[in-house]
Every structure is written in C-alpha cells, then in structure tokens.
Design a protein around this motif. Sequence first.
Motif, PDB file in Angstrom:
ATOM      1  N   THR A 238      10.484  37.302 -22.780  1.00  0.00           N
ATOM      2  CA  THR A 238       9.166  37.716 -22.312  1.00  0.00           C
ATOM      3  C   THR A 238       8.751  39.042 -22.958  1.00  0.00           C
ATOM      4  OG1 THR A 238       9.668  36.597 -20.247  1.00  0.00           O
ATOM      5  CG2 THR A 238       7.780  38.069 -20.232  1.00  0.00           C
TER       6      THR A 238
ATOM      7  N   ASP B  76       7.155  29.735 -18.155  1.00  0.00           N
ATOM      8  CA  ASP B  76       8.313  30.003 -17.287  1.00  0.00           C
ATOM      9  C   ASP B  76       7.758  29.994 -15.881  1.00  0.00           C
ATOM     10  OD1 ASP B  76      10.335  30.858 -15.726  1.00  0.00           O
ATOM     11  OD2 ASP B  76      10.781  32.688 -16.830  1.00  0.00           O
TER      12      ASP B  76
ATOM     13  N   GLN C 219       5.050  38.925 -14.889  1.00  0.00           N
ATOM     14  CA  GLN C 219       5.593  39.767 -15.967  1.00  0.00           C
ATOM     15  C   GLN C 219       4.865  39.481 -17.285  1.00  0.00           C
ATOM     16  OE1 GLN C 219       9.693  38.902 -16.861  1.00  0.00           O
ATOM     17  NE2 GLN C 219       9.916  40.635 -18.263  1.00  0.00           N
TER      18      GLN C 219
ATOM     19  N   ASP D 112       6.007  31.174 -23.242  1.00  0.00           N
ATOM     20  CA  ASP D 112       7.237  31.664 -22.618  1.00  0.00           C
ATOM     21  C   ASP D 112       7.894  30.476 -21.907  1.00  0.00           C
ATOM     22  OD1 ASP D 112       9.087  33.478 -21.802  1.00  0.00           O
ATOM     23  OD2 ASP D 112       7.870  34.369 -20.212  1.00  0.00           O
TER      24      ASP D 112
HETATM   25 MG   LIG Z   1      11.239  35.875 -19.129  1.00  0.00          MG
END
Ligand SMILES: [Mg+2]
Length: 206
Positions: A116, A139, A148, A191
């Motif tokens: 990430t 994700d 995030q 991601d």
């Molecule tokens: Mg990650």
Amino acid sequence: MAFGIFKKFNFGLKKTRESMSGAIDAAISENEDITDQLYDDLEEILIMGDVGMNTSAEICERLREYVSKHHLKKSSQVKGAIKEIVAEMLEGGEDMGLVTMPSIILVIGVNGVGKTTTIGKMAAMYKAQGKKVILGAADTFRAAAIDQLEEWANRAGVDIVKHHEGADPAAVVFDTIQAGIARDADIIICDTAGRLHNKKNLMDEL
Ligand SMILES: [Mg+2]
Ligand SMILES: Nc1nc2c(ncn2[C@@H]2O[C@H](COP(=O)(O)OP(=O)(O)O)[C@@H](O)[C@H]2O)c(=O)[nH]1
C-alpha cells in the motif's frame, strides 16, 4: 503519533538488521582470512536473511570480483565491500515498461511488505510526471486497508475506486479499470490483500 509508528517499524526491522549484521560479524571473526568458507557462510547468511537465492549468489560473485580487484586479504574488509556492492545493485533499476493506455498494475505480496505504501509513492511519482493515475482499493479484507489507500490517494491527489469492507476484490478491480478507461487514466494501480505468492488458490483468485 507518526514518530511512534516510525519507531515501531524501525524496531520491527531492527531484529532482521541485527541478526543479519551480527551473523556477518560472526562469520568475519571466525574466518580471519578471506576463504571459500567465508563466501559460503556469507551466502548462507544472506539467504537466511530472505535476500533470495539468486541475489545472494550474485552478491557473493561480485564480492569475489571486488576482493580480487582491490586485493583485499582480511575478512574485516569484507563488510564495507558488501555494503558498496548492495548499494550499487540497488541503483538504477529497470523501467516498468508501461506502454499500454491505460497501464494496469496489480500489486501482490505478503502482508506488511509495503504494498500500500509503495502504491502511494508510485501514485505520487506518476502524478508528478504528469500522468493521470487511478487507484483501486481491492484489499477489501479490512476496512482500515481501504482507508489507508484512500489516505495515500488524497496525499498524491489522485482518484480512488473503493467498495465496502468484505466486497469482492475482483469487482473492485473491474470497476477501477472501467473508471480508468472512462476517465482517460494513464495508469491504474490496484492494491490487494496480503497473500503468500506460493498459495496457489489465493493467487488464482486474483
Ligand atoms: Mg496494504
Ligand atoms: N522503512 C520503510 N518502511 C516501509 C516501507 N514501505 C512500507 N513501510 C512500512 O511498512 C508497514 C507496512 O506497509 P504497508 O504498505 O501497509 O504494507 P502492505 O500490507 O503490503 O500493504 C507500514 O508501517 C509502512 O509504513 C519502506 O520502503 N521503508
């Protein structure tokens, strides 16, 4: 807060750093002269430290050349040489070869290796190069993972496509690609949730 996280991470890496560095020191003090045994020991230490078979072999190969070129005799001179060799190997790097429009990058790896974070940095780098970037939060395992990536998207000033926690990652990737095409993106980066690259069923899922 940020400092606290940094300290925690630095502490986390400290173990690897110290065990590898400590093992190299031990190998050096065990073999005063530069012998085949020393090269074997060093290669083993690098492999045990997760450096990878090929890279470990290459480091030792380059070390042999370095030792002969610089006429090194004592094992104590080897550590500095390894540092130089590794630094040299990390320089440059290959071009990603992003030629298609859009280019799609699916980032895969074990938990916590920096997927990430790297996506955030890549997004900022490509944006600075004048490219239009869009991120996909595939994700979906934890809500925090989506947050995030969103934070990184905000910092880089790029768009993000996200679903809710637990959503089908393939659907997120699909939507991100659709959005990327619709918005004329140059680069789409998705991601994914951490997985071991040798777990076939989890890799097939991607
Ligand atoms: Mg990650
Ligand atoms: N020192 C350092 N820390 C990093 C780097 N990349 C990621 N991290 C840290 O490693 C931890 C895990 O990173 P993350 O990107 O969430 O990993 P992911 O699970 O693969 O997505 C975080 O605490 C990051 O701040 C890096 O290049 N250097």
